[in-house]
Motif scaffolding. Sequence first.
Motif, short mmCIF file in Angstrom:
data_model
loop_
_atom_site.label_atom_id
_atom_site.label_comp_id
_atom_site.label_asym_id
_atom_site.label_seq_id
_atom_site.Cartn_x
_atom_site.Cartn_y
_atom_site.Cartn_z
N ALA A 153 0.87 -1.18 0.00
CA ALA A 153 0.00 0.00 0.00
C ALA A 153 0.89 1.22 0.00
CB ALA A 153 -0.92 0.00 1.22
N ASP A 154 0.75 2.03 -1.03
CA ASP A 154 1.57 3.23 -1.17
C ASP A 154 3.06 2.84 -1.12
OD1 ASP A 154 -0.71 4.80 -1.31
OD2 ASP A 154 -0.84 4.94 0.88
N ALA A 155 3.78 3.33 -0.12
CA ALA A 155 5.23 3.09 -0.06
C ALA A 155 5.61 1.88 0.77
CB ALA A 155 5.92 4.33 0.51
N LEU A 156 4.65 1.21 1.37
CA LEU A 156 4.94 0.12 2.30
C LEU A 156 4.59 -1.22 1.68
CD1 LEU A 156 5.74 -0.86 5.15
CD2 LEU A 156 3.33 -0.58 5.80
N THR A 157 5.52 -2.20 1.84
CA THR A 157 5.28 -3.57 1.44
C THR A 157 5.60 -4.48 2.62
OG1 THR A 157 5.81 -3.16 -0.88
CG2 THR A 157 5.91 -5.44 -0.13
N LEU A 158 4.66 -5.38 2.95
CA LEU A 158 4.85 -6.35 4.02
C LEU A 158 4.78 -7.75 3.44
CD1 LEU A 158 2.58 -4.86 6.84
CD2 LEU A 158 5.07 -4.65 6.62
N THR A 159 5.65 -8.61 3.89
CA THR A 159 5.60 -10.02 3.52
C THR A 159 5.68 -10.85 4.78
OG1 THR A 159 8.00 -10.18 3.23
CG2 THR A 159 6.70 -9.62 1.29
N ALA A 160 4.99 -11.99 4.77
CA ALA A 160 4.97 -12.89 5.92
C ALA A 160 5.03 -14.33 5.43
CB ALA A 160 3.72 -12.68 6.77
N ASP A 161 5.67 -15.19 6.23
CA ASP A 161 5.79 -16.60 5.86
C ASP A 161 5.84 -17.43 7.13
OD1 ASP A 161 6.64 -18.48 3.38
OD2 ASP A 161 7.69 -19.12 5.19
N LEU A 162 5.03 -18.49 7.16
CA LEU A 162 5.02 -19.45 8.26
C LEU A 162 5.22 -20.83 7.67
CD1 LEU A 162 4.47 -20.21 11.26
CD2 LEU A 162 2.03 -20.38 10.64
N SER A 163 6.19 -21.58 8.19
CA SER A 163 6.52 -22.87 7.59
C SER A 163 6.79 -23.93 8.64
CB SER A 163 7.73 -22.75 6.66
OG SER A 163 8.89 -22.40 7.38
N ARG A 164 6.60 -25.16 8.23
CA ARG A 164 6.93 -26.33 9.06
C ARG A 164 7.66 -27.34 8.19
NH1 ARG A 164 7.82 -28.56 14.15
NH2 ARG A 164 7.35 -30.80 14.08
#
Length: 863
Positions: free
Chosen positions: A349-360
């Motif tokens: 959104a606009d200037a911000l990028t978020l990424t998330a990852d959950l793994s097993r």
Amino acid sequence: MMSIHCKPSLIAASVSLAMTLLGPARAQEASGVQSPLVVVEGKRASLASAQDIKRERLGIVDAVVTQDMTRLPDINVTESLQRITGVQILRDRGEGAGVAIRGLTQMETMLNGREVFTAGTGRNFDFADIPAELLAGIDVYKTSSADQLEGGVGGSIDLRTRRPFDFSGRRIAGSVRMIRGDLARRSQSQLSFLASDRRETAGGDVGLLVSLAHQKRAWREDQKSAGNPVTRDDVVPGQRVVVPNGTTETTSIGDRERNAGAFVMQWRPDEALEVYAEGHYAEFKTTQNSYQINILPSHTFAAGSARLFPGTSDLERITWTNAPISVLSFARDTTDRTRQFAVGGRWSADALTLTADLSRTSSSDYLFYAGPDLAGTVASFTQDMSTKVPATSVAGTNLLDPAGFRYTDVTYRTRPYDGSLTAARLDGTWRLAHPFFTAVSAGVRLARRGAGNAPGQIVADAGAGGLKASDKPAYVMPNPYSDFFRGQGVPSIGSYLVGNPATARNATGLRNAFGINAPIPPSANPLSLWDIREDTRVAYVMTTFKGANAPVDGNAGLRVVHTREQVSGSRTVPAARTVVPIDVDSGTTDILPSANLRYRLRDDLYLRAAASNTITHPDFNQLSPSLTLTPNTVNPSLNQGNAGNPDLKAIRSTNWDLAAERYVDPVTSLYSTVFLKHIDGFISNVSSPEMHDGVVYQVSRPRNGNKARVAGAEAGYQQFFDTVPDWMRGLGMQASYTYIRSDMPNSATGGNQPLPNLSRHGANLVGIYERAAVSARVAYNWRSKFLSSYTNVVGVGSLPIYMRGYGWLDASLSVRSGAGITLSLEGSNLLRTVRSSYYGVATRPQSAWLNDRQIGIVAILRL
């Protein structure tokens, strides 16, 4: 216990380097020189894609993509990695096995950017587990940045699988391969399948992908070994002579089977949000039957038969009389299984990028070994070490007569490993409206990893009661592979009586047949068991920058890693004659700075510089606190002990890289890199006195201490020759060379030694032909002599074992039809290379290996 590690000087040096490059850059303008326009056809797109990855990354990265992997007979991922500059591999049963980046096996292994591993004593993933067809590409990171996973002193390798959003719509592809080993004299089939679909729905863009691969390969490996050198005073009057301690000749044959699959779902409800879920499975089985004869020197030999290599005390030839022999016939099967499941997403959104990852991730490794052992005597045994592979022969004894053999043992051993990892990470990038700093990134990662070996290595070997082979003839047979080192002109024993490994896989039945009623123990000695839990908490911050009026960009950042180790095992209490549990809890914090700079001299010419601190934690078995004490009641000064060391620290490296790269057109480039690594904390076993329960023992433990320096240079080149006469159009070439020099103190010799399994010189040469519907590759990989290991021999001392340099030749020829079908003929190990090793000097041979030449026919369908 807590310790913190950081080198502030590295941060200062990185900033200084940035300012040095930035200063003159502001006075320069882009040259304005434009690269010549070259249309990249589909059949060249794979080379262009790999070149784009290398060009656009801020760090020093090499890549290979799936089309190049499948255009050569690369059975597994390791074999694809060997063609990357600076990567060297070992070989196992004719396939690529271990991997080293710039001579270092301490690396971070990833699958789609997240950590992956194969259960065992170490931390890395065994790349031999994955069929090459399952991947979209491989990225090898030789420099580090703050947003990358820690753990790679040598570097990082990321395996990238396909995703449905890689395609614009529906994609279906499959392949069928039939491959035959000329020594195994059997053919096996290999299959792969991919189905992907991507559609616009009312809920957004949705994609699903399923990818499956099955490989089965018949293999055979012949190994001929001279025994460890020993000294004898009775061979040449008045002279101490070094003689090989007999011979070992082994034929191993079997199947290697890989089954792997991936399921990936992607959903993009709008331009700001994308989520995914994916699962990956890999299973790698090796089924092996081995037939091995061992002949030892006796106390007597034929008069006048002893001959030394001129000017040495090393035995060249001799005929021993009444020499003892043993025959081992065993089944040795291994199975690796690895599973990984992950969910995650990306939001902008606009200037911000978020990424998330959950793994097993979970992994297991299992070894089964069993079979009957035989023993006997031969009247005459001759060894001749003057040939490239030592010649051997037996006379005066019929080695196919069951009356001449007795059963000695029925062996049974199993060994498991298991491992698990749960990891979560959150990363954010804020794009800045700044004339120099373009973005700031930050992130956190939490991970919990477990590893163990319960119930340990089960050893249930049992005596066979002195039975002769003729008493149970159903359990013996003539060696079915008497054509030892076929086609190499190597005189060998070849024809002899062996046990039947097929009976060994019914371990209970085999034991019952020999009257062995003792139960197989449910667990190993508690002293051999270990269990480790490792919690990691990571935070990083990184900025990327780009000169507003200068052709320079890069990144700089800091990664902070806190690791807590909880290790458990057992120790002996000699006074009480008991074994008690022991648990150790420790923690360390590491601060890892890094910086990567890219300077564009012209549009087609880049300079790069990188500096970083990196770490690799010790192997799990080295961290085990288990302690075994063996008192000597006759002479207490000879009390001994063996243990792991939970106080081991991570191996740490300070790294410097400089590179120059020229990109002439989308598929033509030249590059060179120089690098230097100062490594601290290499681990070796050290024996020192320790007091336990008031008694002193000489205890051997792994310890940090050895420092090493690794320096080298890499150079590479690829091009299609488009300005040649018409009949030569379509020809291309890839070439690379690596020079690495390493030094590490050796406490056994008192001097320096190179790192093990590191060749000083390595080279790749790939000839390419791409025209119309025809594609061809001829690939030659060569590495120079390298140190394999050290062995200690009583009376001789510490001896290095060197592997001679060798080359490996693979090739393929493909024809593509307009219906999306490609037919290929391919060959691996076309030279049928014989690898060989020796103890310190060439007059003390150690081993030689011969593997199959593999010929395959492949059909590929793409819709």
